[in-house]
Design an enzyme around this catalytic site. Structure first.
Site, PDB file in Angstrom:
ATOM      1  CG  HIS A  82      -1.681   1.413   1.485  1.00  0.00           C
ATOM      2  ND1 HIS A  82      -2.872   1.329   0.642  1.00  0.00           N
ATOM      3  CD2 HIS A  82      -1.634   2.428   1.792  1.00  0.00           C
ATOM      4  CE1 HIS A  82      -3.505   2.625   0.707  1.00  0.00           C
ATOM      5  NE2 HIS A  82      -2.682   3.213   1.691  1.00  0.00           N
ATOM      6  CG  ASP A 161     -12.053   2.868   4.592  1.00  0.00           C
ATOM      7  OD1 ASP A 161     -11.597   3.651   5.621  1.00  0.00           O
ATOM      8  OD2 ASP A 161     -11.727   2.937   3.587  1.00  0.00           O
ATOM      9  NE  ARG A 168     -11.337   9.875   8.483  1.00  0.00           N
ATOM     10  CZ  ARG A 168     -10.336   9.305   8.064  1.00  0.00           C
ATOM     11  NH1 ARG A 168     -10.322   7.695   7.539  1.00  0.00           N
ATOM     12  NH2 ARG A 168      -9.056   9.560   7.987  1.00  0.00           N
ATOM     13  CB  SER A 183      -8.965   4.487   6.476  1.00  0.00           C
ATOM     14  OG  SER A 183      -9.155   4.526   5.281  1.00  0.00           O
ATOM     15  CE  LYS A 187      -8.874   1.352   2.681  1.00  0.00           C
ATOM     16  NZ  LYS A 187      -9.070   2.638   1.760  1.00  0.00           N
TER      17      LYS A 187
END
Lengths: 434, 434
Positions: A82, A161, A168, A183, A187
């Site tokens: 990520h 999320d 948000r 968040s 995932k």
């Protein structure tokens, strides 16, 4: 238990329990907690923070809100990666084939996202015919046979999320560390890999501008990943200027291919080698970082990483020839050079500005689901610290028309600062958090 | 200007401008700012506070959100009174006739509200036939002719407060000083009086438990009232135990009448005299507090205050005889004495508990618009510091049935604490803020 009391509890600075996070997330996703209560809670979190325990509880509940990806039928060691995001960030496109070519299974979900360019999914669609609508069975099969598969994120993965993030985004509660951690990590943890490597950016073009914040984010994500039983490692790298040279979807694909061909030995390659080495050492496939880097360099030199990308493109319905002949990728009808307005050292290239120029060219999206032009963007010729002569080209603009190029040119010029003396060099890789 | 930026600005601790509050309130009332953004903003206000200037801007915008009451056609000096609320608070019922009988015009809007008993409007409906649906013309006429009129609050007065309060109520953002100040003062300032007297309670049965918070609230409200050009004064008084003896709608009306008849010389009378004296000195009708109090005592002694109440009741369609013969007011079918479980000094009477008992009897409402029983409640015989023998009656319960009385009895007993020695006396009137 009721939401009001939980808002008051967090507002007062107390830790919430596992059961309380379960109540909050379950009921929020079910719609029985309204947005206006959740946003008040989130703003209280901004001021009061969350303990590591609370972040874990929240993350676990978010994972439970939807499906998880079951990779147990994929043979071997599975890795996921990520990036916290930045300008010219095409790391996955080069790193994943490298990992797959040395035997790590990369079975990844990816997104389109908003930003200066599209997400990985958009970039991959530069390959004619390639699809990321890969269903479950085909996903597992390709992971086993090719060792590398990327599918578009389904709505069923961590729906909490999606709902929380949308809230948000409009209530001033995006930049809250524990919420960012949960968040991202919800995932990643829902995606079933054994090893998670986190590409954390820092600097003006990154989400986290300050190095200390980036390290804190890295530390919290790694800690959470480990508690959840995953091998997790983070690399913090510079995003003061764009990563590498290309910014723009197909242009970035070309740069990633250049790395795999061994034709590009810049920062992108450096980052891929470090991230890849982290995975290989965590996987126990290399004894040391040096050994791992050697393995990764080998797969570039012997062409196996490039062939792996071609196999992947083919398996996902794309034209494998485009990997070897990038003229088959989308290209913009017009190119313009941007001459340097002065002679001197390049002091800074604001990544943000380069990104905005790419949006002006039509290569990014500011609104969800808006179409993007895969062919446009810019290719830098000079990076921070380089000397440039007056009128020497700073970069090439790839545009669909003169108007958008003109608009981009203005933004681009404002993104450069020059200096008579060579600026101090800062490390590109800022550190590794294990 | 956009809401997101204003949330971030407040979150960061900056002062918002007049224009920014105007934007927020206008768009919130119009529905173009959603609740979830406003609740995030309000929670940021909890942590960051608001300057006096900001409170003024917010209050002014809230006033602009609806109609204001034009009292320019009412002759003489107009006064309005607001109480921050407590248990057994029937002050308006005694104070307003006293003021009107000495020549101050009291043209007031009042509410029902949620709580241990109904609001002033509910209490007034104890008079058979009395209505508070008084339209604009009749309102002004009665103010001029009787000098005293009370109408139910219209939805057109400060609609922003109604909408904001409903949101604050469910998002943990009620107890925020500048928001309380602007909620109260917007309504008072929109109501057109020349003099505003604020009855601020402090203690366990009050909204503000701590004396310092009550004084700060008083100070901020007085400051805001003066900036807005109104003569404003606040009296801070004790609400650790219920005010006076009666808690319950018709029972409180009876106690107020007893004060006007000169039959009750307790704390309720004391508070009315101080509040009234503040109005008379602000109005320039008395040179000193002592002189003002003498005027007010006179209007009790000569019966003019009681007659003023009767004139008011009659003008609003009620039966004036009930003022002189309170047996015409609603009364509960059952009464029960509550014997003291022990001998000793009464150390504390928790106002909250007495209030909850009144709700258990059916005399209050926890949900908007729910019906209330005007006849029920309790009448205390002993107050804090009094000595009580074992089995001597602490209070009389007025109930519609035995079951509710039993339920109330349990709550009531838990509300008392005893001590062998006389507890330290604390001043009832804690101070005046001008």
């Amino acid at each position: 238990m009721n939401t009001y009391d939980l808002i008051i509890k967090k507002r007062g600075g107390s830790e919430l329990t596992k059961e309380e996070y379960s109540y909050l997330i379950k009921n929020y996703v079910a719609g029985s907690i309204p947005d206006y209560q959740m946003s008040a809670f989130l703003m209280a979190v901004y001021f009061r923070g969350m303990s590591e325990k609370e972040t874990l509880y929240l993350t676990e509940e978010m994972i439970k809100s939807g499906d998880t990806l079951d990779l147990s039928n994929v043979q071997g060691i599975k890795a996921d990666k990520h990036s916290t995001g930045g300008v010219g960030d095409k790391t996955s496109l080069a790193l994943c084939p490298m990992l797959a070519s040395v035997g790590i299974k990369v079975a990844k979900m990816s997104g389109r996202g908003l930003g200066h360019t599209g997400g990985t999914i958009d970039k991959l669609e530069s390959f004619p015919g390639l699809t990321t609508s890969i269903d479950g069975e085909r996903f597992i099969k390709q992971a086993n046979e090719v060792g590398f598969v990327i599918a578009g994120q389904t709505a069923h993965l961590v729906p909490a999320d999606k709902k929380l993030y949308a809230l948000r985004d409009v209530t001033g509660t995006v930049d809250i560390l524990p919420l960012i951690v949960s968040s991202i990590m919800s995932k990643k943890l829902a995606s079933g890999a054994d090893i998670i490597v986190l590409d954390v950016k820092t600097g003006s073009g990154a989400f986290m501008k300050k190095e200390e914040d980036s390290f804190e984010l890295a530390r919290q994500m790694v800690s959470l990943g480990k508690i959840a039983g995953k091998k997790t490692v983070a690399v913090v790298s510079d995003m003061d200027e764009p990563l590498g040279f290309a910014v723009g979807n197909a242009l970035e694909v070309k740069e990633a291919i250049a790395v795999l061909k061994g034709e590009n030995e810049g920062k992108l390659r450096e980052l891929c080698l470090i991230l890849g080495a982290c995975v290989l050492t965590e996987a126990g496939m290399a004894e040391s970082e040096a050994e791992a880097i050697k393995m990764l360099k080998n797969c570039i030199e012997d062409g196996s990483a490039l062939r792996k990308l071609a196999d992947f493109v083919e398996a996902q319905g794309g034209d494998r020839r485009a990997v070897f002949d990038t003229s088959l990728l989308p290209s913009a009808p017009f190119t313009f050079e941007l001459p340097s307005p002065k002679a001197g050292y390049i002091k800074t290239i604001q990544a943000d500005g380069i990104g905005r120029a790419c949006i002006a060219l039509g290569g990014g999206r500011e609104i969800k689901d808006s179409p993007i032009d895969l062919s446009v963007g810019v290719v830098l010729h000079k990076k921070t610290g380089d000397y440039v002569n007056c009128n020497e080209s700073l970069l090439t603009i790839h545009a669909r028309d003169k108007e958008s190029a003109k608009e981009a040119e203005k933004i681009l010029l404002e993104s450069y600062a020059f200096s008579d003396t060579a600026p101090e060099k800062r490390a590109f890789i800022r550190g590794i958090v294990r």
